[in-house]
Design a protein around this motif. Structure first.
Motif, short mmCIF file in Angstrom:
data_model
loop_
_atom_site.label_atom_id
_atom_site.label_comp_id
_atom_site.label_asym_id
_atom_site.label_seq_id
_atom_site.Cartn_x
_atom_site.Cartn_y
_atom_site.Cartn_z
N HIS A 38 0.86 -1.18 0.00
CA HIS A 38 0.00 0.00 0.00
C HIS A 38 0.90 1.23 0.00
CE1 HIS A 38 -3.85 -2.03 1.75
NE2 HIS A 38 -3.31 -2.70 0.77
N LEU A 39 0.77 2.04 -1.03
CA LEU A 39 1.57 3.26 -1.14
C LEU A 39 0.69 4.44 -0.76
CD1 LEU A 39 3.98 4.21 -3.93
CD2 LEU A 39 2.14 5.75 -3.45
N ARG A 40 1.21 5.32 0.07
CA ARG A 40 0.46 6.50 0.52
C ARG A 40 1.29 7.74 0.22
NH1 ARG A 40 -0.46 9.59 5.09
NH2 ARG A 40 -2.63 9.98 5.58
N PHE A 41 0.66 8.71 -0.45
CA PHE A 41 1.36 9.93 -0.85
C PHE A 41 0.47 11.13 -0.59
CE2 PHE A 41 2.24 13.02 -4.34
CZ PHE A 41 3.49 13.43 -3.90
N ASP A 42 0.98 12.11 0.15
CA ASP A 42 0.22 13.31 0.49
C ASP A 42 0.57 14.41 -0.50
OD1 ASP A 42 -1.21 15.33 1.63
OD2 ASP A 42 -0.38 15.10 3.64
N ILE A 43 -0.39 14.79 -1.33
CA ILE A 43 -0.15 15.79 -2.39
C ILE A 43 0.13 17.16 -1.78
CG2 ILE A 43 -1.19 17.01 -4.35
CD1 ILE A 43 -2.91 14.50 -4.81
N LEU A 44 -0.70 17.58 -0.83
CA LEU A 44 -0.62 18.94 -0.30
C LEU A 44 0.67 19.20 0.48
CD1 LEU A 44 -4.33 19.35 0.85
CD2 LEU A 44 -3.27 20.14 -1.27
N HIS A 45 1.23 18.18 1.14
CA HIS A 45 2.44 18.35 1.94
C HIS A 45 3.69 17.86 1.20
CE1 HIS A 45 -0.76 18.44 5.02
NE2 HIS A 45 -0.03 19.46 5.47
N THR A 47 6.68 18.08 -2.01
CA THR A 47 7.54 19.13 -2.59
C THR A 47 7.23 19.35 -4.07
OG1 THR A 47 9.22 17.47 -3.07
CG2 THR A 47 9.44 18.68 -1.00
N LEU A 48 6.09 18.86 -4.53
CA LEU A 48 5.69 19.08 -5.92
C LEU A 48 5.44 20.57 -6.17
CD1 LEU A 48 3.12 16.21 -6.59
CD2 LEU A 48 5.35 16.45 -7.63
N PRO A 49 5.68 21.04 -7.39
CA PRO A 49 5.36 22.44 -7.70
C PRO A 49 3.85 22.69 -7.58
CG PRO A 49 6.76 21.49 -9.40
CD PRO A 49 6.36 20.37 -8.49
N PRO A 50 3.46 23.92 -7.25
CA PRO A 50 2.02 24.23 -7.06
C PRO A 50 1.14 23.85 -8.25
CG PRO A 50 3.37 26.07 -6.36
CD PRO A 50 4.30 25.07 -6.98
N PHE A 51 1.67 24.01 -9.47
CA PHE A 51 0.91 23.65 -10.68
C PHE A 51 0.57 22.16 -10.67
CE2 PHE A 51 1.24 21.96 -15.06
CZ PHE A 51 0.10 22.53 -15.58
N TYR A 52 1.55 21.33 -10.29
CA TYR A 52 1.33 19.88 -10.24
C TYR A 52 0.26 19.55 -9.19
CZ TYR A 52 5.39 18.51 -13.08
OH TYR A 52 6.26 18.29 -14.11
N LYS A 53 0.36 20.21 -8.04
CA LYS A 53 -0.61 19.95 -6.96
C LYS A 53 -2.03 20.29 -7.39
CE LYS A 53 2.63 20.81 -3.19
NZ LYS A 53 2.93 21.64 -2.03
N GLU A 54 -2.20 21.44 -8.04
CA GLU A 54 -3.53 21.86 -8.50
C GLU A 54 -4.11 20.86 -9.49
OE1 GLU A 54 -3.33 25.82 -10.10
OE2 GLU A 54 -2.35 26.57 -8.29
N LEU A 56 -3.31 17.69 -9.91
CA LEU A 56 -3.59 16.41 -9.26
C LEU A 56 -4.88 16.46 -8.46
CD1 LEU A 56 -0.14 15.12 -8.03
CD2 LEU A 56 -1.76 13.85 -9.41
N MET A 57 -5.09 17.57 -7.75
CA MET A 57 -6.31 17.70 -6.94
C MET A 57 -7.56 17.80 -7.83
SD MET A 57 -5.53 17.42 -3.80
CE MET A 57 -6.93 18.04 -2.92
N ALA A 58 -7.39 18.29 -9.05
CA ALA A 58 -8.52 18.45 -9.96
C ALA A 58 -8.89 17.13 -10.65
CB ALA A 58 -8.20 19.50 -11.01
N LEU A 59 -8.01 16.14 -10.58
CA LEU A 59 -8.30 14.85 -11.24
C LEU A 59 -9.48 14.16 -10.55
CD1 LEU A 59 -4.95 12.96 -11.92
CD2 LEU A 59 -6.56 13.82 -13.58
N SER A 60 -10.28 13.47 -11.34
CA SER A 60 -11.37 12.68 -10.76
C SER A 60 -10.92 11.22 -10.76
CB SER A 60 -12.66 12.86 -11.57
OG SER A 60 -12.45 12.44 -12.89
N ASP A 61 -10.11 10.88 -9.78
CA ASP A 61 -9.56 9.54 -9.67
C ASP A 61 -9.94 8.99 -8.29
OD1 ASP A 61 -7.75 7.30 -9.34
OD2 ASP A 61 -6.69 8.10 -11.08
N GLN A 62 -10.34 7.73 -8.23
CA GLN A 62 -10.77 7.14 -6.97
C GLN A 62 -9.62 7.01 -5.97
OE1 GLN A 62 -12.47 3.43 -8.16
NE2 GLN A 62 -14.49 4.32 -8.56
N ARG A 63 -8.40 6.97 -6.47
CA ARG A 63 -7.25 6.79 -5.60
C ARG A 63 -6.88 8.07 -4.85
NH1 ARG A 63 -3.47 4.32 -10.21
NH2 ARG A 63 -4.48 6.04 -11.29
N ILE A 64 -7.45 9.21 -5.26
CA ILE A 64 -7.14 10.49 -4.63
C ILE A 64 -8.31 10.91 -3.75
CG2 ILE A 64 -6.55 12.91 -5.01
CD1 ILE A 64 -5.50 12.10 -7.76
N SER A 65 -8.05 11.10 -2.45
CA SER A 65 -9.12 11.50 -1.53
C SER A 65 -9.29 13.02 -1.57
CB SER A 65 -8.79 11.03 -0.11
OG SER A 65 -7.66 11.72 0.37
#
Length: 137
Positions: A38-45, A47-54, A56-65
């Protein structure tokens, strides 16, 4: 280090991997032991650039809470190492798919030459159709 692109890398501390060894569900090979990861990755915390974070958060994927945590489960392989690599590869593909730029669409309007060709072909067809069945002297 997980290399996403030439400029973006994720540090090992950003990716939490939990290894699970679970007994098989039954059937003929009852004694088989499946190794899951089980791999767990926190997008908001991260070191990804802000553009990448935005993106990723906009994706409609079941793996992203909703709170920006990605959970990827990998259990395709028998060994923990292969499952770990598979989970990391899937995380990389997920991030790359989020930031992939759309290709520019080509002009949908036909050119003058292609319009002229089409008209010529149509009129040509019309002439041959009209002459069909007629007796020519």
């Amino acid at each position: 280090m997980l290399k996403i692109s030439n400029t973006v890398e994720l540090a090992d501390w950003e990716i939490q991997i939990t290894q699970i060894r679970a007994q098989g569900a039954g059937g003929q090979n009852v004694n088989k032991v499946a190794s899951a990861v089980h791999l767990r990755f926190d997008i908001l915390h991260s070191t990804l650039p802000p553009f990448y974070k935005e993106r990723l958060m906009a994706l409609s994927d079941q793996r992203i809470s909703k709170d920006g945590i990605v959970v990827i489960k990998a259990q395709s392989f028998r060994t923990l190492e292969l499952n770990r690599e598979d989970a990391l590869q899937r995380l990389k593909e997920l991030i790359q798919s989020a930031v992939k730029q759309q290709k520019a669409r080509r002009a949908t309007r036909p050119t003058r030459a292609s319009q002229r060709r089409r008209v010529d072909r149509k009129t040509q067809k019309g002439k041959t159709k009209a002459l069909r069945g007629k007796v020519q002297l």
